[in-house]
Motif scaffolding. Sequence first.
Motif, mmCIF file in Angstrom:
data_model
loop_
_atom_site.group_PDB
_atom_site.id
_atom_site.type_symbol
_atom_site.label_atom_id
_atom_site.label_comp_id
_atom_site.label_asym_id
_atom_site.label_seq_id
_atom_site.Cartn_x
_atom_site.Cartn_y
_atom_site.Cartn_z
ATOM 1 N N UNK A 110 -5.693 31.720 -21.547
ATOM 2 C CA UNK A 110 -5.908 33.099 -21.118
ATOM 3 C C UNK A 110 -4.582 33.855 -21.184
ATOM 4 N N UNK A 145 -2.431 37.917 -15.058
ATOM 5 C CA UNK A 145 -3.166 37.284 -16.162
ATOM 6 C C UNK A 145 -4.421 38.079 -16.470
ATOM 7 N N UNK A 186 -8.405 37.431 -16.972
ATOM 8 C CA UNK A 186 -9.428 36.408 -16.732
ATOM 9 C C UNK A 186 -10.608 36.542 -17.698
ATOM 10 N N UNK A 187 -10.455 37.418 -18.678
ATOM 11 C CA UNK A 187 -11.569 37.673 -19.595
ATOM 12 C C UNK A 187 -11.555 36.646 -20.730
ATOM 13 N N UNK A 188 -12.267 35.546 -20.479
ATOM 14 C CA UNK A 188 -12.282 34.431 -21.424
ATOM 15 C C UNK A 188 -12.962 34.826 -22.731
ATOM 16 N N UNK A 189 -14.016 35.602 -22.620
ATOM 17 C CA UNK A 189 -14.714 36.044 -23.835
ATOM 18 C C UNK A 189 -13.780 36.871 -24.717
ATOM 19 N N UNK A 190 -13.032 37.764 -24.090
ATOM 20 C CA UNK A 190 -12.089 38.585 -24.859
ATOM 21 C C UNK A 190 -11.011 37.715 -25.502
ATOM 22 N N UNK A 217 -11.286 34.637 -26.429
ATOM 23 C CA UNK A 217 -11.882 33.924 -27.555
ATOM 24 C C UNK A 217 -12.086 34.863 -28.747
ATOM 25 N N UNK A 231 -11.561 20.763 -21.940
ATOM 26 C CA UNK A 231 -11.772 21.952 -21.105
ATOM 27 C C UNK A 231 -10.820 22.071 -19.912
ATOM 28 N N UNK A 285 -8.357 24.773 -20.709
ATOM 29 C CA UNK A 285 -8.898 26.055 -21.194
ATOM 30 C C UNK A 285 -8.060 27.238 -20.718
ATOM 31 N N UNK A 286 -7.581 27.189 -19.491
ATOM 32 C CA UNK A 286 -6.842 28.340 -18.953
ATOM 33 C C UNK A 286 -5.445 28.456 -19.542
ATOM 34 N N UNK A 310 -12.643 24.974 -26.734
ATOM 35 C CA UNK A 310 -12.929 23.835 -25.858
ATOM 36 C C UNK A 310 -13.862 22.783 -26.428
ATOM 37 N N UNK A 311 -14.575 23.114 -27.498
ATOM 38 C CA UNK A 311 -15.490 22.119 -28.081
ATOM 39 C C UNK A 311 -15.399 22.141 -29.604
ATOM 40 N N UNK A 356 -17.603 24.831 -31.089
ATOM 41 C CA UNK A 356 -16.969 26.154 -31.046
ATOM 42 C C UNK A 356 -15.921 26.283 -32.155
#
Lengths: 263, 263
Positions: free
Chosen positions: B82, B94, B96-100, B102, B130, B133-134, B140-141, B144
């Motif tokens: 992130x 930080x 926290x927008x994981x979708x953004x 990615x 995972x 991930x942060x 993470x997979x 993906x």
Amino acid sequence: MAEAVDGCVRHGLEAIGLWRQDVAAQGLGETIELVRNAGLRVSSLCRGGFLTAPGFEEDNRRAIDEAAALEAACLVMVVGGLPGVVPGEPLGTISRDLTAARNHVEDALTLLAPYAAERGVRLALEPLHPMYCADRAVLSTLGQALDLAAPYAPETVGVVVDTFHVWWDPQVFGQIERAGAEGRIASYQVCDFLSPLPADVLLGRGMMGDGVIDFGKLTDAVAAAGYTGDIEVEIFNADVWAADPDEVVTTMKARYGTLIEGA
Amino acid sequence: MAEAVDGCVRHGLEAIGLWRQDVAAQGLGETIELVRNAGLRVSSLCRGGFLTAPGFEEDNRRAIDEAAALEAACLVMVVGGLPGVVPGEPLGTISRDLTAARNHVEDALTLLAPYAAERGVRLALEPLHPMYCADRAVLSTLGQALDLAAPYAPETVGVVVDTFHVWWDPQVFGQIERAGAEGRIASYQVCDFLSPLPADVLLGRGMMGDGVIDFGKLTDAVAAAGYTGDIEVEIFNADVWAADPDEVVTTMKARYGTLIEGA
């Protein structure tokens, strides 16, 4: 138990999630009396599971009986890790066959689900963060939990959505939607994922807002999926445990208001 | 660098995976000379990535140039966590927008893949466990990673299959098969997952056989998927780093023979 129940009442919380060892220490009958007199719902009983360990069946039947007696909304199932792996202990003789362990969990459910159904207890399969796959739960994703639940009625086998465990999952939003469509969300649990993780990763959970999770998106998704049950705050954290309980609940309510309700 | 190259030669290893900071310390030209004179293949250069950090583009172009000069089979891409999260550091400001984050990785690849293609360098997207991930990789997979690679030619963007990162994934065998069918396995890396994890989870890797991974099944799957490249042993572990290098390589070769080749 009395202190926890009293704390809920004084702070205006309407439901409590109970742990079996605390229920046992207080006595099942006394616990039932305490929560009933306080007018609290039992949002969940934690936990059944460890289905990959010997003697799992008898222990889980007892857990189901306790959940029934407590009228808990669900019995949380932490399914267990690889056979022989003991959390926190050096590895001894273990099985590394993860596929077999997962198949065993599937088989164990065929024994337990009918028993739970007879007693009106809902089993809530909890996928745990993949870092616990070896020692606590071979159930690692929400999608996997839903596949495992699929053969059973949703009121008998549901799933737990716990932000700590699922936030990283690229498929999480689709699987939350699926869980809702299938009527299987048995509990929504919130706590934050700390970064860096502490030395004992089991305690890597934090008060909402202290870590990396975007609670707005996950909470919106769970709500959009139709979940209207209790939202449980579950934090394994040495500092939280050591702090004054009233301060913890006060902080928790404030963060909950901002990050969960305000989402 | 000289010691590592010499160790490979003395122990009959035919390829070496290089890290950029070690290449820089030795000098790129000298490193090229060392590995060529030793007759070693460069199985990978580690690492490009951290695409969610400012200035990523220039640094990754340099990494691609280095990989080209070294004739590395691939440039491993650890895509970053992130925005604002620094591994090992307390959280500051930080996102926290994981979708953004990615989506940003996806966008960054559109800048870097053509540059890599022009230089004949293969980017190898590495999904990380995972628990990172942060702070290290929002990828993470394996599934993906393959989705992310899909728009590009397989010789330009591949994926890394690292046992430590993927062993827990309920979809791993299907995704390894898919990776093979799509011609995208750029590297197969092996090391074990320790249980319990050490205080610093980055160093939770062990010599094959010291942890919980079933190497037979994963190695068979990677072979069945058609991968015939080098198999890299990559172990972040304080004890391994502190041990005598010749003993480490001797143990590694023995475990490799039993658990990987003998699979």
